[in-house]
Enzyme design. Structure first.
Site, PDB file in Angstrom:
ATOM      1  N   ASP A  23     -26.705  99.890   1.017  1.00 27.54           N
ATOM      2  CA  ASP A  23     -26.089 101.186   0.735  1.00 27.54           C
ATOM      3  C   ASP A  23     -25.078 101.485   1.824  1.00 27.54           C
ATOM      4  O   ASP A  23     -25.296 101.183   2.995  1.00 27.54           O
ATOM      5  CB  ASP A  23     -27.130 102.296   0.571  1.00 27.54           C
ATOM      6  N   ASP A 112     -30.061 112.038  -1.631  1.00 25.75           N
ATOM      7  CA  ASP A 112     -30.420 111.691  -0.251  1.00 25.75           C
ATOM      8  C   ASP A 112     -30.826 112.979   0.443  1.00 25.75           C
ATOM      9  O   ASP A 112     -29.987 113.820   0.765  1.00 25.75           O
ATOM     10  CB  ASP A 112     -29.204 111.051   0.421  1.00 25.75           C
ATOM     11  N   GLU A 114     -33.011 114.399   3.657  1.00 28.78           N
ATOM     12  CA  GLU A 114     -33.599 113.960   4.919  1.00 28.78           C
ATOM     13  C   GLU A 114     -33.351 115.014   5.989  1.00 28.78           C
ATOM     14  O   GLU A 114     -32.821 116.087   5.702  1.00 28.78           O
ATOM     15  CB  GLU A 114     -32.991 112.618   5.326  1.00 28.78           C
TER      16      GLU A 114
END
Length: 226
Positions: A23, A112, A114
């Protein structure tokens, strides 16, 4: 293959059995996708957007390059729950490269989520508010594409910022980040992970290093939504 039974296996044994991926984001800039393909990489996730005001300037070239090299590819959105709603960010993602189609080469978009690199650990949200935010993003993406987004996270973040919420395993494939020789503990409810980001660098290509939990046929089925 369910990685529940493989958690204790050494990393090289898992690598040899699973499709490899990378990625990337704007940090990687121009990628030699032909070389990436030649190194055995079969799939890639590429950063498209963040919040509601950022589209990676490298996204288009990276996405086209991965496509031309024959990789199965998808895009991801870096969540900013502190700046707007989940629905707003899902729509921004969809409008800027985050879509999905059943063409056999497109992975569902990934969220994503986080630790906040800009401030408050959990973006200033309570655990219940964070769960609601992720649900809002996920449901909006599903309504527009017919697929639920993959969730990229760490177990530590999930415990800290969602209270280790269960339920997402019913719809959202998991992409766990854990840099070790074994996957370790997963967020509540998940018996296995679909993708594993096991390192932030490697010999297969630039960016983070990933594995798909299954074989090439399984990766292709995931892209097709079957």
């Amino acid at each position: 293959m369910k990685w529940l039974a493989a958690l204790a296996l050494a990393l090289p044994a898992i690598v040899s059995a699973s499709p490899q991926g990378i990625d990337v984001s704007n940090w990687q800039g121009t990628v030699n996708w032909g070389a990436v393909k030649a190194n055995g990489v079969q799939f890639a996730y590429i950063k498209a957007t963040e919040g509601t005001g950022y589209k990676s300037p490298s996204f288009n070239s990276q996405y086209i390059g991965a496509t031309n090299a024959g990789l199965i590819r998808g895009s991801y959105h870096f969540a900013r729950p502190d700046v707007s709603s989940g629905a707003t960010q899902a729509n921004y993602f969809l409008a800027n490269g985050g879509g999905w189609s059943a063409d056999g080469i497109t992975l569902p978009g990934a969220l994503d989520i986080e630790y906040n690199p800009y401030g408050a650990t959990c973006y200033g949200l309570s655990a219940s508010s964070m769960v609601a935010w992720i649900t809002d993003f996920s449901n909006t993406y599903h309504t527009k594409t017919g697929r639920y987004p993959v969730i990229y996270t760490t177990t530590d973040w999930w415990k800290t910022c969602t209270g280790n919420a269960s339920g997402f395993q019913n719809n959202n494939p998991l992409w766990i980040a854990h840099y070790a020789s074994a996957i370790g503990e997963l967020p509540a409810g998940y018996a296995y992970t679909t993708f594993w980001q096991f390192a932030n660098s490697g010999s297969n290509g630039p960016g983070d290093q990933d594995l798909f939990n299954g074989d090439t046929a399984g990766l292709q089925r995931m892209a097709k939504g079957s």
